[in-house]
Design a protein around this motif. Sequence first.
Motif, mmCIF file in Angstrom:
data_model
loop_
_atom_site.group_PDB
_atom_site.id
_atom_site.type_symbol
_atom_site.label_atom_id
_atom_site.label_comp_id
_atom_site.label_asym_id
_atom_site.label_seq_id
_atom_site.Cartn_x
_atom_site.Cartn_y
_atom_site.Cartn_z
ATOM 1 N N LEU A 68 0.853 -1.179 0.000
ATOM 2 C CA LEU A 68 0.000 0.000 0.000
ATOM 3 C C LEU A 68 0.891 1.232 0.000
ATOM 4 O O LEU A 68 1.842 1.310 0.784
ATOM 5 C CB LEU A 68 -0.907 -0.001 1.236
ATOM 6 C CG LEU A 68 -1.952 1.099 1.273
ATOM 7 C CD1 LEU A 68 -2.995 0.876 0.181
ATOM 8 C CD2 LEU A 68 -2.634 1.144 2.613
ATOM 9 N N ILE A 69 0.612 2.171 -0.868
ATOM 10 C CA ILE A 69 1.408 3.399 -0.943
ATOM 11 C C ILE A 69 0.902 4.351 0.140
ATOM 12 O O ILE A 69 -0.297 4.621 0.230
ATOM 13 C CB ILE A 69 1.323 4.033 -2.336
ATOM 14 C CG1 ILE A 69 1.927 3.069 -3.360
ATOM 15 C CG2 ILE A 69 2.020 5.386 -2.368
ATOM 16 C CD1 ILE A 69 1.769 3.472 -4.793
ATOM 17 N N VAL A 70 1.834 4.821 0.976
ATOM 18 C CA VAL A 70 1.490 5.689 2.098
ATOM 19 C C VAL A 70 2.379 6.926 2.098
ATOM 20 O O VAL A 70 3.424 6.958 1.445
ATOM 21 C CB VAL A 70 1.626 4.945 3.449
ATOM 22 C CG1 VAL A 70 0.661 3.771 3.512
ATOM 23 C CG2 VAL A 70 3.043 4.482 3.683
ATOM 24 N N SER A 71 1.949 7.930 2.841
ATOM 25 C CA SER A 71 2.696 9.182 2.960
ATOM 26 C C SER A 71 3.782 9.073 4.019
ATOM 27 O O SER A 71 3.626 8.348 5.006
ATOM 28 C CB SER A 71 1.746 10.324 3.344
ATOM 29 O OG SER A 71 0.746 10.461 2.385
ATOM 30 N N LYS A 72 4.845 9.815 3.830
ATOM 31 C CA LYS A 72 5.942 9.868 4.796
ATOM 32 C C LYS A 72 5.433 10.348 6.147
ATOM 33 O O LYS A 72 4.513 11.172 6.221
ATOM 34 C CB LYS A 72 7.019 10.850 4.323
ATOM 35 C CG LYS A 72 7.635 10.508 3.007
ATOM 36 C CD LYS A 72 8.590 11.607 2.587
ATOM 37 C CE LYS A 72 9.156 11.293 1.220
ATOM 38 N NZ LYS A 72 10.074 12.325 0.756
ATOM 39 N N ASN A 73 6.024 9.827 7.204
ATOM 40 C CA ASN A 73 5.781 10.268 8.586
ATOM 41 C C ASN A 73 4.343 10.087 9.067
ATOM 42 O O ASN A 73 3.943 10.689 10.053
ATOM 43 C CB ASN A 73 6.219 11.724 8.781
ATOM 44 C CG ASN A 73 7.686 11.903 8.500
ATOM 45 O OD1 ASN A 73 8.511 11.123 8.941
ATOM 46 N ND2 ASN A 73 8.017 12.930 7.726
ATOM 47 N N SER A 74 3.545 9.277 8.381
ATOM 48 C CA SER A 74 2.165 9.027 8.812
ATOM 49 C C SER A 74 2.160 8.145 10.058
ATOM 50 O O SER A 74 3.076 7.355 10.282
ATOM 51 C CB SER A 74 1.374 8.325 7.710
ATOM 52 O OG SER A 74 1.308 9.130 6.569
ATOM 53 N N GLY A 113 10.691 4.144 -0.170
ATOM 54 C CA GLY A 113 11.077 2.761 -0.345
ATOM 55 C C GLY A 113 9.975 1.814 0.080
ATOM 56 O O GLY A 113 8.907 2.223 0.529
ATOM 57 N N VAL A 114 10.246 0.518 -0.083
ATOM 58 C CA VAL A 114 9.316 -0.530 0.330
ATOM 59 C C VAL A 114 9.776 -1.039 1.692
ATOM 60 O O VAL A 114 10.948 -1.367 1.873
ATOM 61 C CB VAL A 114 9.273 -1.681 -0.705
ATOM 62 C CG1 VAL A 114 8.391 -2.819 -0.208
ATOM 63 C CG2 VAL A 114 8.772 -1.150 -2.046
ATOM 64 N N TYR A 115 8.844 -1.107 2.645
ATOM 65 C CA TYR A 115 9.153 -1.524 4.004
ATOM 66 C C TYR A 115 8.268 -2.695 4.408
ATOM 67 O O TYR A 115 7.063 -2.697 4.147
ATOM 68 C CB TYR A 115 8.933 -0.372 4.991
ATOM 69 C CG TYR A 115 9.899 0.769 4.798
ATOM 70 C CD1 TYR A 115 11.094 0.813 5.499
ATOM 71 C CD2 TYR A 115 9.612 1.792 3.905
ATOM 72 C CE1 TYR A 115 11.979 1.866 5.327
ATOM 73 C CE2 TYR A 115 10.492 2.843 3.727
ATOM 74 C CZ TYR A 115 11.678 2.871 4.435
ATOM 75 O OH TYR A 115 12.560 3.902 4.260
ATOM 76 N N TYR A 116 8.902 -3.660 5.064
ATOM 77 C CA TYR A 116 8.201 -4.816 5.613
ATOM 78 C C TYR A 116 8.117 -4.641 7.124
ATOM 79 O O TYR A 116 9.113 -4.292 7.758
ATOM 80 C CB TYR A 116 8.959 -6.110 5.287
ATOM 81 C CG TYR A 116 9.071 -6.360 3.812
ATOM 82 C CD1 TYR A 116 8.050 -7.012 3.126
ATOM 83 C CD2 TYR A 116 10.193 -5.946 3.106
ATOM 84 C CE1 TYR A 116 8.144 -7.249 1.770
ATOM 85 C CE2 TYR A 116 10.294 -6.175 1.743
ATOM 86 C CZ TYR A 116 9.267 -6.818 1.087
ATOM 87 O OH TYR A 116 9.359 -7.043 -0.264
ATOM 88 N N TYR A 117 6.950 -4.920 7.680
ATOM 89 C CA TYR A 117 6.750 -4.795 9.117
ATOM 90 C C TYR A 117 6.378 -6.138 9.719
ATOM 91 O O TYR A 117 5.600 -6.894 9.127
ATOM 92 C CB TYR A 117 5.633 -3.796 9.426
ATOM 93 C CG TYR A 117 6.057 -2.365 9.263
ATOM 94 C CD1 TYR A 117 6.418 -1.605 10.370
ATOM 95 C CD2 TYR A 117 6.096 -1.772 8.016
ATOM 96 C CE1 TYR A 117 6.811 -0.288 10.232
ATOM 97 C CE2 TYR A 117 6.486 -0.456 7.867
ATOM 98 C CZ TYR A 117 6.848 0.282 8.977
ATOM 99 O OH TYR A 117 7.237 1.587 8.822
ATOM 100 N N PHE A 136 3.023 -7.035 7.357
ATOM 101 C CA PHE A 136 2.400 -6.228 6.321
ATOM 102 C C PHE A 136 3.506 -5.483 5.589
ATOM 103 O O PHE A 136 4.640 -5.386 6.060
ATOM 104 C CB PHE A 136 1.320 -5.287 6.872
ATOM 105 C CG PHE A 136 1.782 -4.222 7.835
ATOM 106 C CD1 PHE A 136 2.113 -2.950 7.390
ATOM 107 C CD2 PHE A 136 1.857 -4.483 9.195
ATOM 108 C CE1 PHE A 136 2.517 -1.954 8.266
ATOM 109 C CE2 PHE A 136 2.247 -3.501 10.083
ATOM 110 C CZ PHE A 136 2.581 -2.231 9.618
ATOM 111 N N VAL A 137 3.176 -4.966 4.402
ATOM 112 C CA VAL A 137 4.158 -4.280 3.580
ATOM 113 C C VAL A 137 3.565 -2.961 3.104
ATOM 114 O O VAL A 137 2.374 -2.887 2.780
ATOM 115 C CB VAL A 137 4.607 -5.168 2.385
ATOM 116 C CG1 VAL A 137 3.448 -5.556 1.490
ATOM 117 C CG2 VAL A 137 5.717 -4.492 1.588
ATOM 118 N N ILE A 138 4.402 -1.909 3.092
ATOM 119 C CA ILE A 138 3.986 -0.593 2.609
ATOM 120 C C ILE A 138 5.055 -0.039 1.691
ATOM 121 O O ILE A 138 6.202 -0.499 1.708
ATOM 122 C CB ILE A 138 3.720 0.405 3.769
ATOM 123 C CG1 ILE A 138 5.001 0.614 4.592
ATOM 124 C CG2 ILE A 138 2.554 -0.043 4.635
ATOM 125 C CD1 ILE A 138 4.903 1.761 5.602
#
Length: 141
Positions: A68-74, A113-117, A136-138
């Motif tokens: 999912l594409i998300v905004s920085k610092n959300s 970038g792409v981040y895995y949590y 989850f991945v963002i």
Amino acid sequence: MKKFIFLLISILLITTSCSGNELKGTKPPIPDVEIDSEKIPVVRGGYCWYECADTATIPELVQGKEPLIVSKNSKITITFNYEPEPNQISITRMKKGEEKVYNQSLKVPSEQGVYYYKISARWDYDDLEADSSYAFVIEVK
């Protein structure tokens, strides 16, 4: 062997329990994860919940899922709609293409970038022990 002993102790504690905390369902609950009021798809990983189950690593668990594409610092919000709630939750963040693991606060990074949590949850009460991991991945743009 550790997981087998943990499972044995967990079953013993659960079956001899007299108080109100008990596990409901056959598998751990999946938490609700939201970023900017957008629900993020979450995949259950390994767990011990009446029985233990191992799964693939966190990046492999969400492989093939579109980040999912998300905004920085959300702000990242994690909610378990389950009683009893886990009394320990930790978050780990991994960036695609890096081996570095971050202990992450509940905020989207500012770097693209792409981040895995990985979410690790533990239910640890007098008469109850269980744990579960989730992924989850963002993508930060």
